[in-house]
Design a protein around this motif. Structure first.
Motif, short mmCIF file in Angstrom:
data_model
loop_
_atom_site.label_atom_id
_atom_site.label_comp_id
_atom_site.label_asym_id
_atom_site.label_seq_id
_atom_site.Cartn_x
_atom_site.Cartn_y
_atom_site.Cartn_z
N ALA A 15 2.00 0.10 -6.17
CA ALA A 15 2.51 -1.28 -6.13
C ALA A 15 3.35 -1.52 -4.87
CB ALA A 15 3.33 -1.56 -7.39
N HIS A 16 4.16 -0.53 -4.49
CA HIS A 16 4.96 -0.67 -3.27
C HIS A 16 4.06 -0.72 -2.04
CE1 HIS A 16 8.94 -0.57 -4.94
NE2 HIS A 16 8.75 0.60 -5.55
N PHE A 17 2.97 0.04 -2.06
CA PHE A 17 2.02 -0.01 -0.95
C PHE A 17 1.46 -1.43 -0.80
CE2 PHE A 17 -2.36 0.02 0.58
CZ PHE A 17 -2.24 0.71 1.78
N VAL A 18 1.06 -2.04 -1.92
CA VAL A 18 0.53 -3.40 -1.87
C VAL A 18 1.61 -4.37 -1.39
CG1 VAL A 18 -0.36 -5.30 -3.29
CG2 VAL A 18 -1.28 -2.98 -3.58
N GLN A 19 2.84 -4.17 -1.86
CA GLN A 19 3.96 -5.00 -1.37
C GLN A 19 4.08 -4.93 0.15
OE1 GLN A 19 7.57 -3.77 -3.60
NE2 GLN A 19 7.88 -5.97 -3.87
N GLU A 20 4.01 -3.72 0.69
CA GLU A 20 4.15 -3.54 2.14
C GLU A 20 2.99 -4.20 2.89
OE1 GLU A 20 4.49 0.65 2.69
OE2 GLU A 20 6.35 0.78 1.54
N GLU A 21 1.78 -4.08 2.33
CA GLU A 21 0.63 -4.72 2.95
C GLU A 21 0.79 -6.24 2.95
OE1 GLU A 21 -2.70 -3.06 4.09
OE2 GLU A 21 -0.89 -1.93 4.54
#
Length: 298
Positions: A15-21
């Motif tokens: 989820a954090h990866f998607v947030q960063e993207e």
């Protein structure tokens, strides 16, 4: 943007990866942690849990009710048929797709399959992994295990079990220290992974066109093509997470598709394997299923 996710360490990493993207495209977001049936019921193997989507249903309900705007899942956890009103808006890059055998250092035995001796205990609740292990090393003793990735890894690290099988993607994304263990990386063409393994999926409401446009910025088209073949095979086989089915599709530089698949009716039945290649995706999944069901047992 409100992003729904499970609360495990790996789910939060995703989820954090998607947030960063999203933030790279100037889109702000916040996380909403939602507990699923698969999180609550830890004492049962996957084949004992009722229905499909036991890691996704509660999150999808929140999406349909408008409590969140999108959801991040491991693609391999998602049932192949989307609930009415929901769509997959984006698929991530694909991490290492293979499964990894983690062995307690004192139990590793050179010259044996997976570096494991006859009678070694190996932790997995996946019927797919059990069927492949039985095919490649019948002398192993599979033991059902549940819990998050670090918890399962510790079963072998502590010596409670001789080894465990985990997806390479989760180990890499969590950057876990494997230095105290013997690590055996399997070939996805032999130890065939679950459909969609190593890929994150972002789901949203079908009617929310603006949200779908924003999320499409994250989509990886070739990953979408290959995992579509894998998940179509799963759908045609009418299988869920508990089916002993592995499917892996690659697209080469010339644009050809190559599929490896393995299947057994149950985890204790003989394994069937096929490899199919063709220049287009048209009819590819159907061909894989036809050959898989008619293939001689190993």
């Amino acid at each position: 943007m409100r992003i729904g996710t499970r609360g495990s360490r790996l789910a939060l990493w995703q989820a954090h990866f998607v947030q960063e993207e999203l933030s790279r495209h100037g889109i702000a977001s916040e996380l909403e942690i939602i507990k699923t049936q698969g999180d609550r019921v830890q004492h049962l193997g996957f084949d004992k849990l009722e229905g499909k989507g036991f890691f996704t249903k509660e999150i999808e309900d929140a999406l349909l009710e408008g409590r969140i705007d999108c959801a991040v899942h491991s693609l391999k956890d998602l049932p192949t048929n989307q609930p009415e009103g929901l769509v997959l808006a984006a698929l991530s890059y694909r991490a290492s797709v293979e499964d990894v055998v983690l062995i307690h250092k004192d139990r590793a035995t050179s010259g044996m399959p997976f570096s494991l001796p006859e009678g070694a205990t190996i932790g997995t609740s996946s019927n797919r992994r059990k069927a492949i292990l039985k095919d490649l090393h019948p002398g192993l003793l599979p033991v059902d295990i549940r819990g998050n990735v670090p918890t399962r890894m510790k079963k072998a690290l502590s010596g409670e079990l001789d080894a465990v099988v985990l997806a390479a993607a989760g180990l890499e994304r969590l950057d876990l220290d494997l230095s105290e263990m013997t690590v055996v990386r399997t070939s996805p063409r032999e130890f065939v992974p679950a459909p969609g393994q190593g890929v994150m999926a972002v789901q949203t409401r079908e009617e929310d066109i603006e949200m779908r446009k924003k999320l499409s910025l994250l989509h990886h088209p070739i990953v979408g093509e290959c995992t579509n073949v894998e998940r179509t095979v799963l759908n045609l086989m009418q299988g869920g997470c508990s089916m002993p089915l592995g499917v892996y599709c690659e697209k080469d530089q010339l644009g050809n598709y190559h599929v490896w698949a393995s299947y057994a009716p149950t985890a204790s039945d003989p394994l069937r394997r096929v490899q199919v290649s063709q220049s287009t995706r048209a009819g590819l999944a159907e061909r894989v299923v036809e050959e898989l069901l008619s293939a001689p047992v190993a």
